[in-house]
Design a protein around this motif. Structure first.
Motif, PDB file in Angstrom:
ATOM      1  N   LEU A  60      53.691  19.464  16.471  1.00  0.00           N
ATOM      2  CA  LEU A  60      53.788  19.792  15.049  1.00  0.00           C
ATOM      3  C   LEU A  60      53.621  21.294  14.818  1.00  0.00           C
ATOM      4  O   LEU A  60      54.347  21.897  14.023  1.00  0.00           O
ATOM      5  N   VAL A  61      52.661  21.900  15.511  1.00  0.00           N
ATOM      6  CA  VAL A  61      52.410  23.339  15.353  1.00  0.00           C
ATOM      7  C   VAL A  61      53.624  24.145  15.816  1.00  0.00           C
ATOM      8  O   VAL A  61      54.086  25.061  15.128  1.00  0.00           O
ATOM      9  N   MET A  62      54.161  23.791  16.986  1.00  0.00           N
ATOM     10  CA  MET A  62      55.306  24.530  17.521  1.00  0.00           C
ATOM     11  C   MET A  62      56.561  24.327  16.670  1.00  0.00           C
ATOM     12  O   MET A  62      57.326  25.270  16.426  1.00  0.00           O
ATOM     13  N   ALA A  63      56.772  23.085  16.214  1.00  0.00           N
ATOM     14  CA  ALA A  63      57.931  22.817  15.358  1.00  0.00           C
ATOM     15  C   ALA A  63      57.799  23.573  14.035  1.00  0.00           C
ATOM     16  O   ALA A  63      58.776  24.152  13.534  1.00  0.00           O
ATOM     17  N   GLY A  64      56.594  23.577  13.468  1.00  0.00           N
ATOM     18  CA  GLY A  64      56.364  24.296  12.217  1.00  0.00           C
ATOM     19  C   GLY A  64      56.551  25.791  12.378  1.00  0.00           C
ATOM     20  O   GLY A  64      57.164  26.450  11.519  1.00  0.00           O
TER      21      GLY A  64
END
Length: 221
Positions: free
Chosen positions: A55-59
């Motif tokens: 989620l962090v990397m996609a965001g």
């Protein structure tokens, strides 16, 4: 619809699509908690659940894509060079996706971690060299480049600083890639980061020194 613009956006998005497809393929091989950060000796010093990491990397990837996608629309000076900026966006998307892919790839490696880190650092360093190739031809603008108080006040300082900065980024990126492969662990990360710090700081200092020289020269005329 502008076909050329749409094609460019798909080209820039392709690395993101590829890296997240890769993550989907290796998802079952990832441990529940993965390393999220490494120190300068290449040792893990931060962890998070793989779902949170995704989620962090996609965001972060989405934020950077949207930021660079719409940034020129805020440039009322119209000084951002469209062709150069789009090429830089593509290189930045490659850099971002290599970093994301590296994080998840390294999480699947039970052995040979140091050599894998070196290979990933080499790819990132080559990406920085590619960005440097465009820095030397970048004209003054509101958003991208080596934007110090001194480059923003004087176009000659901007031009000279970006010529130097571009050459340093190319040379430093190539050197960083070489060091990432050749320097033994645990010094691999530290050596590559040291080169990148020099490449970053030297143009900033140069812009100040050259600005002072320009100011003195103008006052003596």
């Amino acid at each position: 619809m502008n076909t050329k613009s749409t094609s460019t956006e798909w080209l820039i998005l392709t690395p993101y699509l590829l890296v997240f497809s890769y993550i989907a393929l290796i998802w079952h091989r990832l441990p529940p908690v993965i390393v999220s950060h490494y120190n300068l000796t290449g040792q893990p010093d931060g962890w998070m659940p793989k779902e949170k990491a995704l989620l962090v990397m996609a965001g972060l990837g989405l934020f950077i894509y949207l930021l660079l996608r719409f940034l020129p629309k805020l440039d009322f000076s119209a000084m951002v060079q469209p062709a150069v900026f789009q090429r830089m966006r593509f290189v930045m998307s490659l850099l971002m996706t290599v970093a994301i892919g590296s994080l998840f790839y390294l999480a699947t490696q039970s052995g040979g971690l140091q050599s894998s880190q070196g290979a990933m650092l080499a790819l990132i360093s080559l990406g920085i060299a590619a960005v440097g190739n465009y820095m030397s031809i970048l004209k003054p603008n509101w958003f991208i480049g080596i934007r110090t108080p001194w480059t923003l006040q004087n176009n000659r300082v901007w031009t000279r600083t970006h010529r130097l900065g571009g050459r340093l980024m190319v040379a430093g990126g190539l050197l960083g890639a070489l060091l990432a492969v050749l320097v033994p662990a645990p010094y691999t990360v530290g050596a590559a980061v040291a080169v990148l710090l020099i490449v970053t700081l030297v143009p900033v200092v140069y812009s100040y020194v050259y600005f002072q020289q320009e100011t003195t020269s103008q006052s003596m005329r």
